[in-house]
Design an enzyme around this catalytic site. Structure first.
Site, PDB file in Angstrom:
ATOM      1  N   LEU A 598      47.286  83.799  -9.688  1.00  0.00           N
ATOM      2  CA  LEU A 598      48.428  84.064 -10.576  1.00  0.00           C
ATOM      3  C   LEU A 598      47.973  84.487 -11.959  1.00  0.00           C
ATOM      4  O   LEU A 598      48.632  85.234 -12.659  1.00  0.00           O
ATOM      5  CB  LEU A 598      49.287  82.805 -10.719  1.00  0.00           C
ATOM      6  CG  LEU A 598      50.039  82.354  -9.471  1.00  0.00           C
ATOM      7  CD1 LEU A 598      50.679  81.010  -9.713  1.00  0.00           C
ATOM      8  CD2 LEU A 598      51.098  83.380  -9.111  1.00  0.00           C
ATOM      9  N   GLY A 599      46.858  83.969 -12.366  1.00  0.00           N
ATOM     10  CA  GLY A 599      46.392  84.312 -13.714  1.00  0.00           C
ATOM     11  C   GLY A 599      45.132  83.547 -14.042  1.00  0.00           C
ATOM     12  O   GLY A 599      44.593  82.807 -13.212  1.00  0.00           O
ATOM     13  N   GLN A 602      42.454  79.229 -19.976  1.00  0.00           N
ATOM     14  CA  GLN A 602      41.335  78.739 -20.753  1.00  0.00           C
ATOM     15  C   GLN A 602      40.315  77.984 -19.897  1.00  0.00           C
ATOM     16  O   GLN A 602      39.125  78.055 -20.084  1.00  0.00           O
ATOM     17  CB  GLN A 602      41.914  77.799 -21.803  1.00  0.00           C
ATOM     18  CG  GLN A 602      41.015  76.669 -22.199  1.00  0.00           C
ATOM     19  CD  GLN A 602      40.710  76.758 -23.661  1.00  0.00           C
ATOM     20  OE1 GLN A 602      41.471  77.301 -24.415  1.00  0.00           O
ATOM     21  NE2 GLN A 602      39.591  76.223 -24.036  1.00  0.00           N
ATOM     22  N   PHE A 603      40.831  77.247 -18.916  1.00  0.00           N
ATOM     23  CA  PHE A 603      39.947  76.364 -18.170  1.00  0.00           C
ATOM     24  C   PHE A 603      39.450  76.975 -16.868  1.00  0.00           C
ATOM     25  O   PHE A 603      38.511  76.486 -16.276  1.00  0.00           O
ATOM     26  CB  PHE A 603      40.687  75.078 -17.822  1.00  0.00           C
ATOM     27  CG  PHE A 603      41.082  74.290 -19.029  1.00  0.00           C
ATOM     28  CD1 PHE A 603      40.113  73.695 -19.816  1.00  0.00           C
ATOM     29  CD2 PHE A 603      42.398  74.145 -19.383  1.00  0.00           C
ATOM     30  CE1 PHE A 603      40.465  72.964 -20.926  1.00  0.00           C
ATOM     31  CE2 PHE A 603      42.750  73.412 -20.488  1.00  0.00           C
ATOM     32  CZ  PHE A 603      41.784  72.815 -21.272  1.00  0.00           C
ATOM     33  N   GLU A 605      40.991  79.413 -13.267  1.00  0.00           N
ATOM     34  CA  GLU A 605      42.024  80.277 -12.710  1.00  0.00           C
ATOM     35  C   GLU A 605      43.258  79.475 -12.299  1.00  0.00           C
ATOM     36  O   GLU A 605      43.174  78.269 -12.065  1.00  0.00           O
ATOM     37  CB  GLU A 605      41.450  81.018 -11.507  1.00  0.00           C
ATOM     38  CG  GLU A 605      40.335  81.961 -11.933  1.00  0.00           C
ATOM     39  CD  GLU A 605      39.820  82.828 -10.819  1.00  0.00           C
ATOM     40  OE1 GLU A 605      40.056  82.501  -9.649  1.00  0.00           O
ATOM     41  OE2 GLU A 605      39.174  83.847 -11.144  1.00  0.00           O
ATOM     42  N   LYS A 637      46.124  74.873 -11.056  1.00  0.00           N
ATOM     43  CA  LYS A 637      45.225  75.273 -12.143  1.00  0.00           C
ATOM     44  C   LYS A 637      43.911  74.544 -11.929  1.00  0.00           C
ATOM     45  O   LYS A 637      43.883  73.312 -11.830  1.00  0.00           O
ATOM     46  CB  LYS A 637      45.883  74.835 -13.456  1.00  0.00           C
ATOM     47  CG  LYS A 637      45.305  75.389 -14.696  1.00  0.00           C
ATOM     48  CD  LYS A 637      46.329  75.158 -15.793  1.00  0.00           C
ATOM     49  CE  LYS A 637      45.840  75.451 -17.159  1.00  0.00           C
ATOM     50  NZ  LYS A 637      46.905  75.277 -18.142  1.00  0.00           N
ATOM     51  N   ASP A 748      51.610  75.571 -30.257  1.00  0.00           N
ATOM     52  CA  ASP A 748      51.306  76.898 -29.723  1.00  0.00           C
ATOM     53  C   ASP A 748      52.522  77.496 -29.025  1.00  0.00           C
ATOM     54  O   ASP A 748      52.394  78.130 -27.981  1.00  0.00           O
ATOM     55  CB  ASP A 748      50.126  76.794 -28.753  1.00  0.00           C
ATOM     56  CG  ASP A 748      49.461  78.138 -28.532  1.00  0.00           C
ATOM     57  OD1 ASP A 748      49.821  79.106 -29.230  1.00  0.00           O
ATOM     58  OD2 ASP A 748      48.597  78.240 -27.644  1.00  0.00           O
TER      59      ASP A 748
END
Ligand code: ADP
Length: 893
Positions: A598-599, A602-603, A605, A637, A748
């Site tokens: 999906l994307g 930071q950590f 995929e 994630k 954020d």
């Protein structure tokens, strides 16, 4: 005109003229600097990263790196000799071409090059020409006007650049969007630097002033870059193709190719040598406002009956080739794979040799990361190479090709090239190996010196840390230091910009390059830095009783932040998030079936997976509304396997935070897999991805579009009404209202951090950190700090103060994004430095601050009562999320 010495000078820096430059360069740095990540102490980390970067750049890179290749080439320093500077005409002997050197005073002349005639609008025939004597890779240009110590006031407001590799064929430079004209100077004093994106590979350069009015123009210039040692003078390829991916047009043409284009592209250079590498996901180029696919040249297998793409590379002279590096995409989930085989033929004279070198890289069916593939060329001698790249899948996408030959080792020492030095070969000359050897020796010497300096710095810093620890009892000290350094960077940038715009004269550095990228930044206590600015010195006490930034952070940061390259996100006074979580259950990993990526975060995929038995696992309390599908689709994630301890802690921290949040407008954490590696968090799946991309692909439904839109909407296509947009904003406000009831500061909030489910359901996500994908939204200062400055309140930027009220500020920006359908980045007309400068104006409050404009569809009341009130200087006067939620809901009725 009066003769005048050029003593005073000012510098206006325009770094990263386009987001693309910043993003892509940052990406290059990130990839090279990774080994520095492990260090605990921030200063060590930063310096190490920089040195590691230089070492890698010096030793491992065969291809030129635009991040490093930014040396002044000798207009300023005098290495370019007078006879190599010429012009179409000159006003007088004292304004001859040789005086067109940026900020260079030899006590002679009238202070600049000025052409003979007044420039007429669009009559850009006059030029100042520089011959660099050999091919160079130019990444930056600088211009200045003629001030002659107050006696002159001539400058070029705009200009164009032409270049040539052989002195005969001239090409007009244009940026990636086809714009030829570069904004130049606004006054006679300031130096304006412009990134060239794409960079230029050439020997001859012409600066051609352009004016709106008939006026006298004078110019002084500098070119920044490094020598082009690759030796490649042109490549010939079939032009790239267009892909249609789920209705989206993706263009893989070589959009910056500067040669001829007929059946094939010939006699030019382009994207394959522009020093920038494509992203892992070729659809994401819109994040730097370019069309999807722009960073790759790509071909479709179906158009090549023989199953390969043939490319011919021509070099300046016969070389001994050791290897070729090819940057390839490998997003196999979209039908793209790196090449299966490369066969390269060699030519030294007129005939191609019969025996090719053939290389088959191992296929990678696991990782979709774009990468450099090194093709060994077996020390073959040639002046041209013809390579056939065989398709590994339906599509093959390349973004960069570089060659390593006996004579191509990039010199990254800080000394600019010396004019007349034997390395400055003319195309066609044969450079001597002697020179390379001596270069290598100098390089090794420099590296040894750098390592020695680094070791000393590490020892000093570690010693300082031990000393500090002895003195300070509080265990948060390390955290405070990191924050200190981080804010120092922000504030340093603020001062730097501030002072660079207002200081006249007196600069001691004679290298502009050093001022753009100082190698050893001097960290200071932010409080000291803030006090250095007179206005801050007096007024920090008056800031609504705001605690000193460090206090504020100690209050707000209940948990330690670890990665210094990003700012941390935590709660204010959140006992709620202390301790470990007991409610989050371990889900059996084997019951997850991978569906698609999906994307990337930071950590690691984020994958779409089927979770077998999830509904039963969660029980009734947890069952997901309206989702009775079995197996359940979930987003997983995963922490990347090579993550360090700090990243791991941050990941667990995000799990802890999310496990306690329960609201219809906050993404739900369903379960975790943390008993074994890799660590995973399983969240509900939001089928429409993030709000930024979602809105970006939509069009606003005008009243006139009503019928059409109704129909399109029924068909699930691309229109959205103002009411729907406000409906989304209501949901974000509702999620934030929930967070604020817990006293939780998100830090954020932005559309990129909200996810979209069915029927325009919006949920706030990202309780970890900033996103890699949207690097362009985060401000980087010398590659070290990442802050979403365009969403941040002035007090967060200048005082490091994050509160509910700063989240309200970010909500105002997010609302603006929603109502503009994310078509532009906030303050897109301002550079990052100008955004910081604008923050200073918010602080000064003299009416000079720039606000985001009213989106076209936004009613005056929503803009003035809501949006603008989020950006009030006094944090206490900003509305609460409760009020905004009520206001928005009311406006829907
Ligand atoms: P990070 O916070 O570590 O930067 P994200 O959590 O934002 O990473 O995830 C990166 C991308 O993955 C998002 O932009 C989005 O496209 C996708 N994604 C993440 N979570 C979900 C989800 N729950 N449902 C659908 N897509 C998701």
């Amino acid at each position: 005109m009066q003769a005048g010495a050029l003593r005073g000078r000012r510098l206006t820096i325009i770094i990263g003229d386009t987001q693309a430059v910043a993003v892509k360069q940052e990406r290059n740095v990130r990839m090279c600097a990774a080994p520095g990540e492990e260090m605990k102490v921030m200063e060590v980390k930063l310096i190490t990263r920089r040195v590691v970067f230089i070492l890698l750049a010096a030793s491992a890179r065969a291809q030129v790196n635009p991040e490093i290749c930014r040396y002044p080439l000798g207009m300023t320093g005098g290495q370019i000799q007078d006879e190599d500077i010429s012009a179409s005409s000159q006003w007088s002997e004292s304004t001859a071409a040789r005086f067109g050197r940026l900020d260079f005073d030899n006590g002679d002349g009238d202070g600049a090059w000025c052409p003979h005639i007044r420039l007429e609008p669009d009559g850009h025939k006059e030029y100042l020409q520089v011959d660099l004597r050999s091919l160079h890779f130019i990444t930056l240009v600088g211009t200045q006007g003629r001030h002659a110590d107050g006696m002159g006031n001539e400058f070029a407001q705009r200009y164009m650049i032409k270049y040539s590799r052989d002195g005969n064929n001239w090409v007009g430079w244009h940026d990636r969007k086809g714009r030829q004209v570069i904004e130049g100077n606004r006054n006679a004093y300031d130096v304006v630097l412009k990134d060239l994106e794409p960079p230029i590979i050439a020997r001859f350069f012409r600066f051609m002033p352009v004016t709106d009015n008939s006026m006298i123009v004078c110019m002084r210039v500098e070119l920044y870059g490094c020598e082009w040692l690759d030796g490649l003078v042109s490549y010939s390829i079939p032009d790239g193709h267009q892909m249609i991916y789920r209705g989206l047009d993706v263009y893989f043409n070589d959009s910056v190719y500067d040669g001829a284009s007929a059946e094939r592209l010939t006699k030019g250079l382009g994207q394959l040598t522009d020093g920038t590498w494509g992203l892992d996901d070729f659809l994401h180029s819109h994040i730097y406002s370019m069309w999807p696919g722009y960073d790759y040249v790509g071909w479709n297998n179906k158009s090549f009956v023989r199953g390969y793409v043939e490319m011919i590379f021509e070099f300046d002279h016969v070389r001994n080739f050791t290897s070729m590096k090819v940057h390839c995409n490998n997003m196999f989930s979209r039908g793209v794979r790196m090449f299966r085989q490369a066969s390269c033929y060699f030519r030294s004279g007129s005939e191609w040799e019969a025996d090719p070198v053939t290389f088959r890289p191992p296929a990678d069916r696991v990782s979709q990361v774009a990468r450099f593939v090194t093709v060994p060329l077996g020390d073959r001698t040639a002046s041209a190479i013809k390579c056939r790249f065989h398709f590994g899948d339906l599509w093959m996408l390349l973004s960069e090709v570089a060659f390593q030959s006996g004579s191509a080792v990039y010199n990254t020492s800080l000394t600019p090239r010396k004019h007349g030095h034997p390395t400055n070969t003319l195309p066609g000359d044969d450079p001597t190996h002697k020179v390379d050897e001596s270069n290598t020796r100098i390089l090794i010497g420099c590296l040894v010196a750098i390592i020695a300096i680094l070791m000393t710095i590490i020892v000093i810093i570690l010693w300082r840390q031990v000393w500090q620890k002895m003195l300070e009892k509080a265990s948060r000290r390390v955290l405070d230091d990191e924050l200190t350094a981080r804010l120092a960077i922000q504030t340093e940038a603020f001062f730097f910009q501030h002072s660079s715009l207002s200081t006249e004269g007196g600069s001691t550095s004679n290298s502009t390059y050093e001022r753009i990228f100082p190698l050893c930044a001097d960290y200071q206590e932010p409080s000291r830095l803030i006090r250095k600015l007179p206005e801050f010195a007096q007024s920090t006490e008056h800031l609504d009783g705001a605690p000193h930034y460090a206090e504020a952070d100690i209050i707000s940061l209940q948990e330690s932040a670890s990665d210094s390259s990003t700012y941390s996100i935590t709660a204010v006074n959140m006992n709620l998030f202390a301790g470990t979580d007991s409610s989050m259950k371990e889900f059996p990993r084997h019951k997850l079936t991978f569906k698609e990526k999906l994307g990337e975060g930071q950590f690691g995929e984020v994958h779409l997976c089927e979770a077998e038995g999830m509904q039963e696992f969660l029980g009734e309390d947890f069952s997901i509304e309206g989702n009775n599908e079995s197996p359940l689709l979930v987003a997983v994630k995963t922490l990347r396997e090579d993550a360090n301890k700090n990243a791991r802690n941050d990941f667990l921290k995000e799990i802890r935070i999310m496990s306690r949040l329960m609201d219809p407008n906050i993404v739900r954490l369903l379960a975790v897999c943390v008993d074994t590696d890799p660590l995973c968090m399983i969240t509900e799946y939001m089928e429409n991805g993030d709000l930024n991309q979602f809105l970006c692909n939509l069009r606003l439904k005008e009243a006139a579009d009503e019928d059409k839109a109704e129909q399109e909407e029924r068909e699930g296509t691309s229109m959205v009404s103002y009411c729907k947009l406000i409906g989304m904003a209501v949901q974000i406000a509702s999620g934030m209202k929930y967070l604020s009831s817990l006293n939780f500061v998100h830090r954020d909030l932005a559309t990129r951090n909200c996810l979209v489910g069915k029927n325009y359901t919006i949920k706030i996500a990202d309780f970890g950190m900033s996103r890699n994908l949207y690097r362009g939204d985060y401000y980087r200062i010398q590659g070290r700090a990442v802050l979403p400055i365009r969403w941040m309140s002035w007090e967060s930027i200048l005082l490091g103060k994050f509160t509910m009220a700063s989240d309200v500020w970010a909500f105002g920006v997010t609302l603006w994004e929603v109502l503009t359908l994310c078509k532009k980045q906030p303050y897109s007309q301002l550079s990052d430095e100008q955004v910081i400068e604008n923050t200073g104006e918010f602080f000064r409050d003299q009416g000079k601050q720039v606000y985001l404009p009213k989106p076209l569809c936004c009613p005056e009341r929503v803009y003035s009562d809501l949006m603008l009130s989020c950006w009030r200087r006094n944090a206490k006067q900003r509305p609460s999320f409760q009020e905004m939620h009520a206001h928005l809901t009311e406006s829907l009725a």
